[in-house]
Design an enzyme around this catalytic site. Structure first.
Site, PDB file in Angstrom:
ATOM      1  N   GLU A  88     -25.130 -11.319  46.705  1.00  0.00           N
ATOM      2  CA  GLU A  88     -24.105 -12.094  47.404  1.00  0.00           C
ATOM      3  C   GLU A  88     -23.237 -12.848  46.405  1.00  0.00           C
ATOM      4  OE1 GLU A  88     -24.838 -13.639  51.566  1.00  0.00           O
ATOM      5  OE2 GLU A  88     -24.720 -15.546  50.470  1.00  0.00           O
ATOM      6  N   HIS A 109     -47.688   2.668  43.931  1.00  0.00           N
ATOM      7  CA  HIS A 109     -48.114   3.706  44.865  1.00  0.00           C
ATOM      8  C   HIS A 109     -46.997   4.071  45.843  1.00  0.00           C
ATOM      9  CE1 HIS A 109     -52.326   3.457  43.527  1.00  0.00           C
ATOM     10  NE2 HIS A 109     -52.055   2.179  43.357  1.00  0.00           N
ATOM     11  N   LYS A 159     -18.871 -12.117  60.184  1.00  0.00           N
ATOM     12  CA  LYS A 159     -19.130 -13.073  61.259  1.00  0.00           C
ATOM     13  C   LYS A 159     -17.972 -13.105  62.262  1.00  0.00           C
ATOM     14  CE  LYS A 159     -21.940 -16.269  58.491  1.00  0.00           C
ATOM     15  NZ  LYS A 159     -22.008 -17.631  57.900  1.00  0.00           N
TER      16      LYS A 159
END
Length: 548
Positions: A353, A384, A512
């Site tokens: 960000e 793994h 937004k």
């Protein structure tokens, strides 16, 4: 401002890379008996070994030239002194003031902000001790045993990460929960096992209008009211961290229960403020201040240490080396401590960000790579899962390996096995496996000459994969504070070199706004034609199939 790619050090690094890229780390270690001594740094109980990188002394000298020619020291002083280096929003960048443990004043617009910072820390102590001691009572007179932090982004990721990291220091019988997702499952799943008489909510939102956070807060308030059936109960069960006092009081929160936020603290750097209240409640204010102390000491190291001995600067320059000269598009964080399992996610936001930008400070489009993709997982889990790709894949992925010398839970040989894997992975990434070693391994396993010839290519590993190793004594609040600040300053340093603003986030704000418009359409069940054809079609499908 001189264009980055025209800076003399940048041009010198390009030539140096072309001259040295064929050199392997195996050769470097063979040629330099004391390579570790030359390429490691210490700060308090933290050790950074950066010897397993595609560098020599000339590389580091040229990288230091780049830092000097980019004005790192000057920009550092601008940040610490309160200059408005967030130029697009005309704001200072002063998360460092939140953990300033000295008597040194810090000024913004001619005003010393330290008295306000210290006042909020004092208030955090009073409130956290009241809750931890059982003196804070809910509407029915019972003490609080569950804290629910409602926030999103920096108001969530930081407190979540630290509470998980410092879980061994938490108060027994006190539980802290975090709700960030507007998906109703998150708030509903959290509330279903809680007692409303003994639950306290912390609503963290600077504007107190953030849609995700406020919607979750209203759902929490409705849940409380269903049980208490008394409007006054909200004041006993809700605290706010907000700049918009009016909106918080309209919600029902007492003004004295509202903690301050300042516009000179970005969300992803706000952990050190009252946003960390849930941390202070869980581990106690003394330990929270130890977290601040660790960060402050790293701040002083970053501010005062010569560039060549400066851990955040060295990490930043190595990142630039791979991102810009080796075209490495990602960087992986690999903590080998269960308590640090949220650390990669926290700095995924902190880094991406901040430095996911494509416009320079003077408004020009960049023609070079800026912030890499940051990702990661617990080291043992990763071994793994995705380490196969790190070792034999086609992408260059620089890595940070992070581990404590001592476990907070010493049981048998668990920690030794963990460390054996830790050291083995950094070594194997560096050495790889050559043809001779692959053939010998297959022969030792009993394969025939024909099978060896067929199979050995699949066992080859080029090695020469760079990594930084970060060791520290134990995961204490103070050490964690130093580690967090270390990465914050790495991000800052890279942003300065790339000539971008690391402290705004216009793309987040755009998302937004668009979401708010679409929400109105969905709420009204309006048929839409004013978006692109794909979005129109998707909304239409939703409206035709929704049960709402």
């Amino acid at each position: 401002m001189e264009k980055l790619t025209d800076i003399p050090a940048w041009k010198a690094l390009l030539k140096h890379k072309n001259k040295t890229e064929s050199v392997s780390m195996r050769d470097l270690f063979a040629q330099e008996e004391n390579r570790f001594e030359s390429f490691h740094l210490r700060f308090n109980d933290i050790l950074l070994d950066y010897s397993k990188n595609r560098i020599n002394k000339e590389t580091m000298s040229l990288l230091m030239d780049l830092a000097k020619q980019s004005g790192i020291k000057d920009w550092t002083e601008k940040m610490f002194s309160g200059e408005k280096i967030n130029h697009t929003e005309n704001r200072a960048v002063l998360h460092t003031a939140l953990r300033n443990r000295s008597d040194e004043p810090v000024y913004v617009d001619g005003k010393n902000v330290m008295p306000e910072v210290q006042s909020e820390l004092k208030k955090m102590r009073e409130y956290s001790e009241s809750i931890r001691s059982g003196h804070w009572l809910g509407y029915s007179g019972k003490p609080i045993i569950d804290i629910v932090n409602i926030g999103v982004g920096g108001s969530d990721l930081g407190p979540v990460m630290v509470n998980e990291a410092l879980h061994p220091y938490g108060k027994a019988g006190l539980r802290v929960h975090f709700v960030s997702n507007v998906d109703p499952s998150h708030i509903c799943d959290t509330l279903k096992n809680l007692d409303p008489e003994r639950t306290l909510f912390i609503v963290s939102s600077k504007s107190f209008t953030t849609q995700d956070t406020i919607m979750n807060a209203h759902t929490a308030r409705d849940w409380l009211m269903e049980n208490s059936r008394n409007e006054t109960s909200v004041a006993k069960h809700f605290i706010a961290v907000a700049a918009n006092v009016e909106a918080a009081t309209e919600f029902g929160i007492k003004e004295e229960n509202i903690f301050k936020m300042w516009d000179w603290v970005g969300g992803r750097y706000s952990l050190w403020s009252s946003i960390g209240l849930s941390v202070a409640i869980y581990i106690g204010m003394d330990r929270f201040e130890s977290l601040l102390q660790g960060a402050y000491e790293m701040d002083q190291h970053f501010r005062q240490a010569p560039l060549e001995e400066n851990i955040p600067v060295v990490l930043a320059l190595l990142g630039v080396w791979y991102n810009n000269f080796y075209n490495a598009e990602s960087h992986v964080l690999l903590p080998y401590d269960q308590h640090l399992h949220r650390f990669p996610a926290y700095f995924q936001q902190g880094d991406m960000e901040s430095n996911g930008k494509s416009v320079t400070r003077d408004g020009q489009n960049v023609d070079y790579a800026t912030g890499p993709i940051i990702w990661g997982e617990l080291g043992i889990t990763g071994q793994h899962a995705f380490y196969q790709n790190l070792h034999q894949g086609t992408h260059l992925v620089p890595a940070d390996f992070i581990v404590p010398v001592d476990s907070l839970n010493p049981v048998g040989d668990h920690h030794l096995v963990l460390l054996a894997n830790f050291f083995a992975q950094t070594r194997t990434l560096m050495t790889g496996k050559n043809e001779k070693e692959a053939r010998e391994e297959l022969v030792a396993e009993g394969y025939s000459a024909e099978e060896v010839e067929r199979l050995y290519p699949s066992r080859l590993m080029s090695g020469n994969k760079p990594s930084n190793t970060i060791l520290f004594k134990a995961l204490t609040p103070k050490t964690l504070g130093s580690l967090i600040a270390m990465y914050e300053h790495k991000i800052f340093t890279q942003g300065i070199i790339w000539q971008i603003n690391s402290y705004d986030q216009p793309a987040v704000e755009l998302g937004k706004k668009v979401a708010a418009n679409i929400f109105d359409d969905l709420k009204q069940h309006r048929s839409v034609e004013h978006y692109d054809d794909s979005t129109n079609g998707l909304i239409k499908y939703f409206l035709e199939n929704s049960n709402d």
